[in-house]
Design a protein around this motif. Structure first.
Motif, PDB file in Angstrom:
ATOM      1  N   ARG A  38       0.851  -1.190   0.000  1.00  0.00           N
ATOM      2  CA  ARG A  38       0.000   0.000   0.000  1.00  0.00           C
ATOM      3  C   ARG A  38       0.884   1.237   0.000  1.00  0.00           C
ATOM      4  O   ARG A  38       2.004   1.224   0.505  1.00  0.00           O
ATOM      5  CB  ARG A  38      -0.904   0.083   1.235  1.00  0.00           C
ATOM      6  CG  ARG A  38      -1.894  -1.018   1.414  1.00  0.00           C
ATOM      7  CD  ARG A  38      -3.116  -0.978   0.550  1.00  0.00           C
ATOM      8  NE  ARG A  38      -3.796   0.305   0.527  1.00  0.00           N
ATOM      9  CZ  ARG A  38      -4.631   0.664  -0.432  1.00  0.00           C
ATOM     10  NH1 ARG A  38      -4.892  -0.135  -1.432  1.00  0.00           N
ATOM     11  NH2 ARG A  38      -5.227   1.832  -0.411  1.00  0.00           N
ATOM     12  N   ALA A  39       0.372   2.308  -0.564  1.00  0.00           N
ATOM     13  CA  ALA A  39       1.086   3.584  -0.554  1.00  0.00           C
ATOM     14  C   ALA A  39       0.159   4.669  -0.044  1.00  0.00           C
ATOM     15  O   ALA A  39      -1.050   4.640  -0.280  1.00  0.00           O
ATOM     16  CB  ALA A  39       1.569   3.949  -1.952  1.00  0.00           C
ATOM     17  N   LEU A  40       0.726   5.609   0.673  1.00  0.00           N
ATOM     18  CA  LEU A  40       0.042   6.827   1.090  1.00  0.00           C
ATOM     19  C   LEU A  40       0.782   7.970   0.431  1.00  0.00           C
ATOM     20  O   LEU A  40       2.005   8.095   0.590  1.00  0.00           O
ATOM     21  CB  LEU A  40       0.090   7.001   2.608  1.00  0.00           C
ATOM     22  CG  LEU A  40      -0.361   8.378   3.115  1.00  0.00           C
ATOM     23  CD1 LEU A  40      -1.856   8.597   2.854  1.00  0.00           C
ATOM     24  CD2 LEU A  40      -0.037   8.535   4.594  1.00  0.00           C
ATOM     25  N   SER A  64      -4.452   7.104  -1.151  1.00  0.00           N
ATOM     26  CA  SER A  64      -3.902   5.815  -0.764  1.00  0.00           C
ATOM     27  C   SER A  64      -4.235   4.837  -1.876  1.00  0.00           C
ATOM     28  O   SER A  64      -5.335   4.874  -2.431  1.00  0.00           O
ATOM     29  CB  SER A  64      -4.513   5.366   0.561  1.00  0.00           C
ATOM     30  OG  SER A  64      -3.974   4.138   0.969  1.00  0.00           O
ATOM     31  N   PHE A  65      -3.285   3.972  -2.206  1.00  0.00           N
ATOM     32  CA  PHE A  65      -3.507   3.071  -3.326  1.00  0.00           C
ATOM     33  C   PHE A  65      -2.595   1.857  -3.206  1.00  0.00           C
ATOM     34  O   PHE A  65      -1.567   1.900  -2.528  1.00  0.00           O
ATOM     35  CB  PHE A  65      -3.259   3.809  -4.654  1.00  0.00           C
ATOM     36  CG  PHE A  65      -1.964   4.566  -4.698  1.00  0.00           C
ATOM     37  CD1 PHE A  65      -0.808   3.966  -5.178  1.00  0.00           C
ATOM     38  CD2 PHE A  65      -1.892   5.885  -4.254  1.00  0.00           C
ATOM     39  CE1 PHE A  65       0.394   4.663  -5.213  1.00  0.00           C
ATOM     40  CE2 PHE A  65      -0.693   6.591  -4.290  1.00  0.00           C
ATOM     41  CZ  PHE A  65       0.446   5.977  -4.769  1.00  0.00           C
ATOM     42  N   PRO A  66      -2.974   0.750  -3.868  1.00  0.00           N
ATOM     43  CA  PRO A  66      -2.127  -0.439  -3.848  1.00  0.00           C
ATOM     44  C   PRO A  66      -0.921  -0.256  -4.760  1.00  0.00           C
ATOM     45  O   PRO A  66      -0.986   0.467  -5.750  1.00  0.00           O
ATOM     46  CB  PRO A  66      -3.046  -1.545  -4.374  1.00  0.00           C
ATOM     47  CG  PRO A  66      -4.060  -0.827  -5.201  1.00  0.00           C
ATOM     48  CD  PRO A  66      -4.222   0.537  -4.584  1.00  0.00           C
ATOM     49  N   VAL A  67       0.185  -0.883  -4.402  1.00  0.00           N
ATOM     50  CA  VAL A  67       1.386  -0.867  -5.240  1.00  0.00           C
ATOM     51  C   VAL A  67       1.965  -2.275  -5.291  1.00  0.00           C
ATOM     52  O   VAL A  67       1.841  -3.050  -4.344  1.00  0.00           O
ATOM     53  CB  VAL A  67       2.469   0.111  -4.723  1.00  0.00           C
ATOM     54  CG1 VAL A  67       2.017   1.537  -4.846  1.00  0.00           C
ATOM     55  CG2 VAL A  67       2.861  -0.204  -3.308  1.00  0.00           C
ATOM     56  N   SER A  68       2.596  -2.588  -6.392  1.00  0.00           N
ATOM     57  CA  SER A  68       3.275  -3.870  -6.502  1.00  0.00           C
ATOM     58  C   SER A  68       4.671  -3.712  -5.925  1.00  0.00           C
ATOM     59  O   SER A  68       5.206  -2.602  -5.849  1.00  0.00           O
ATOM     60  CB  SER A  68       3.354  -4.315  -7.954  1.00  0.00           C
ATOM     61  OG  SER A  68       4.163  -3.424  -8.688  1.00  0.00           O
ATOM     62  N   LYS A  69       5.276  -4.795  -5.518  1.00  0.00           N
ATOM     63  CA  LYS A  69       6.624  -4.722  -4.954  1.00  0.00           C
ATOM     64  C   LYS A  69       7.605  -4.086  -5.920  1.00  0.00           C
ATOM     65  O   LYS A  69       8.541  -3.434  -5.502  1.00  0.00           O
ATOM     66  CB  LYS A  69       7.101  -6.103  -4.540  1.00  0.00           C
ATOM     67  CG  LYS A  69       6.475  -6.573  -3.278  1.00  0.00           C
ATOM     68  CD  LYS A  69       7.295  -7.691  -2.677  1.00  0.00           C
ATOM     69  CE  LYS A  69       6.684  -8.078  -1.357  1.00  0.00           C
ATOM     70  NZ  LYS A  69       7.566  -7.824  -0.268  1.00  0.00           N
ATOM     71  N   GLY A  70       7.394  -4.236  -7.220  1.00  0.00           N
ATOM     72  CA  GLY A  70       8.280  -3.656  -8.206  1.00  0.00           C
ATOM     73  C   GLY A  70       8.278  -2.135  -8.208  1.00  0.00           C
ATOM     74  O   GLY A  70       9.226  -1.518  -8.630  1.00  0.00           O
ATOM     75  N   GLY A 112      13.547   0.963  -3.223  1.00  0.00           N
ATOM     76  CA  GLY A 112      14.466   0.157  -2.450  1.00  0.00           C
ATOM     77  C   GLY A 112      14.269  -1.336  -2.615  1.00  0.00           C
ATOM     78  O   GLY A 112      14.917  -2.131  -1.966  1.00  0.00           O
ATOM     79  N   GLN A 113      13.369  -1.745  -3.483  1.00  0.00           N
ATOM     80  CA  GLN A 113      13.126  -3.181  -3.676  1.00  0.00           C
ATOM     81  C   GLN A 113      13.475  -3.582  -5.078  1.00  0.00           C
ATOM     82  O   GLN A 113      13.403  -2.861  -5.981  1.00  0.00           O
ATOM     83  CB  GLN A 113      11.669  -3.492  -3.418  1.00  0.00           C
ATOM     84  CG  GLN A 113      11.255  -3.164  -2.023  1.00  0.00           C
ATOM     85  CD  GLN A 113      10.941  -4.399  -1.216  1.00  0.00           C
ATOM     86  OE1 GLN A 113      10.475  -5.375  -1.741  1.00  0.00           O
ATOM     87  NE2 GLN A 113      11.239  -4.330   0.051  1.00  0.00           N
TER      88      GLN A 113
END
Length: 90
Positions: free
Chosen positions: A62-64, A79-85, A89-90
Protein backbone atom coordinates in the motif's frame (compact mmCIF):
# COMPACT_ATOMS: atom_id res chain seq x y z
CA UNK A 1 1.81 19.66 16.77
CA UNK A 2 0.50 19.75 13.23
CA UNK A 3 0.52 16.52 11.26
CA UNK A 4 3.52 17.60 9.17
CA UNK A 5 6.29 19.98 10.16
CA UNK A 6 8.95 21.39 7.88
CA UNK A 7 12.56 22.16 8.75
CA UNK A 8 15.81 22.72 6.87
CA UNK A 9 16.43 18.96 7.12
CA UNK A 10 13.07 18.05 5.53
CA UNK A 11 9.65 16.90 6.65
CA UNK A 12 8.53 15.28 9.90
CA UNK A 13 5.24 13.42 9.57
CA UNK A 14 3.25 12.59 12.69
CA UNK A 15 3.14 8.85 13.43
CA UNK A 16 -0.61 9.11 14.08
CA UNK A 17 -1.16 10.14 10.46
CA UNK A 18 0.85 7.20 9.12
CA UNK A 19 -0.62 4.74 11.60
CA UNK A 20 -4.13 5.77 10.67
CA UNK A 21 -3.40 5.48 6.95
CA UNK A 22 -1.89 2.00 7.25
CA UNK A 23 -4.20 0.69 9.98
CA UNK A 24 -1.51 0.17 12.60
CA UNK A 25 -0.74 1.68 16.00
CA UNK A 26 1.22 4.92 15.83
CA UNK A 27 3.72 3.49 18.33
CA UNK A 28 4.88 0.94 15.75
CA UNK A 29 5.70 3.51 13.05
CA UNK A 30 9.24 4.54 14.14
CA UNK A 31 10.42 0.92 14.42
CA UNK A 32 8.82 -0.05 11.11
CA UNK A 33 10.63 2.86 9.45
CA UNK A 34 13.95 1.90 11.07
CA UNK A 35 13.47 -1.73 9.95
CA UNK A 36 12.57 -0.70 6.40
CA UNK A 37 9.01 -2.07 6.68
CA UNK A 38 7.84 1.47 5.87
CA UNK A 39 9.81 3.34 3.23
CA UNK A 40 9.30 6.81 1.84
CA UNK A 41 10.11 9.10 -1.02
CA UNK A 42 9.84 12.88 -1.24
CA UNK A 43 9.73 14.94 -4.41
CA UNK A 44 9.89 18.71 -4.81
CA UNK A 45 7.56 20.38 -7.29
CA UNK A 46 8.86 22.45 -10.19
CA UNK A 47 7.13 24.75 -12.66
CA UNK A 48 3.43 25.01 -11.88
CA UNK A 49 4.01 22.74 -8.85
CA UNK A 50 6.74 24.93 -7.32
CA UNK A 51 6.22 25.37 -3.59
CA UNK A 52 4.63 21.93 -3.26
CA UNK A 53 6.15 18.61 -2.26
CA UNK A 54 4.91 15.07 -2.72
CA UNK A 55 5.56 12.65 0.13
CA UNK A 56 4.89 8.98 -0.54
CA UNK A 57 5.04 6.24 2.10
CA UNK A 58 5.01 2.52 1.30
CA UNK A 59 3.99 -0.38 3.55
CA UNK A 60 3.00 -3.94 2.66
CA UNK A 61 1.73 -3.29 -0.86
CA UNK A 62 0.00 0.00 0.00
CA UNK A 63 1.09 3.58 -0.55
CA UNK A 64 0.04 6.83 1.09
CA UNK A 65 0.70 9.93 -0.99
CA UNK A 66 0.52 13.42 0.51
CA UNK A 67 0.93 16.63 -1.45
CA UNK A 68 1.90 19.45 0.90
CA UNK A 69 2.69 23.13 0.62
CA UNK A 70 5.82 24.85 1.95
CA UNK A 71 4.19 25.14 5.41
CA UNK A 72 3.50 21.40 5.56
CA UNK A 73 -0.25 21.79 5.09
CA UNK A 74 -1.79 18.81 3.33
CA UNK A 75 -3.24 19.82 -0.03
CA UNK A 76 -4.22 16.33 -1.16
CA UNK A 77 -4.08 12.81 0.18
CA UNK A 78 -4.48 9.46 -1.55
CA UNK A 79 -3.90 5.82 -0.76
CA UNK A 80 -3.51 3.07 -3.33
CA UNK A 81 -2.13 -0.44 -3.85
CA UNK A 82 1.39 -0.87 -5.24
CA UNK A 83 3.27 -3.87 -6.50
CA UNK A 84 6.62 -4.72 -4.95
CA UNK A 85 8.28 -3.66 -8.21
CA UNK A 86 7.11 -0.06 -7.68
CA UNK A 87 8.25 0.20 -4.07
CA UNK A 88 11.51 2.17 -3.67
CA UNK A 89 14.47 0.16 -2.45
CA UNK A 90 13.13 -3.18 -3.68
Amino acid sequence: MSQISVSAEGFVVDAELLGSAFGVAAETIPEEMRNGDITSRSETGVGEDAGKSRLTFYREGRALRLVVNAKGEILSRSSFPVSKGRRPGQ
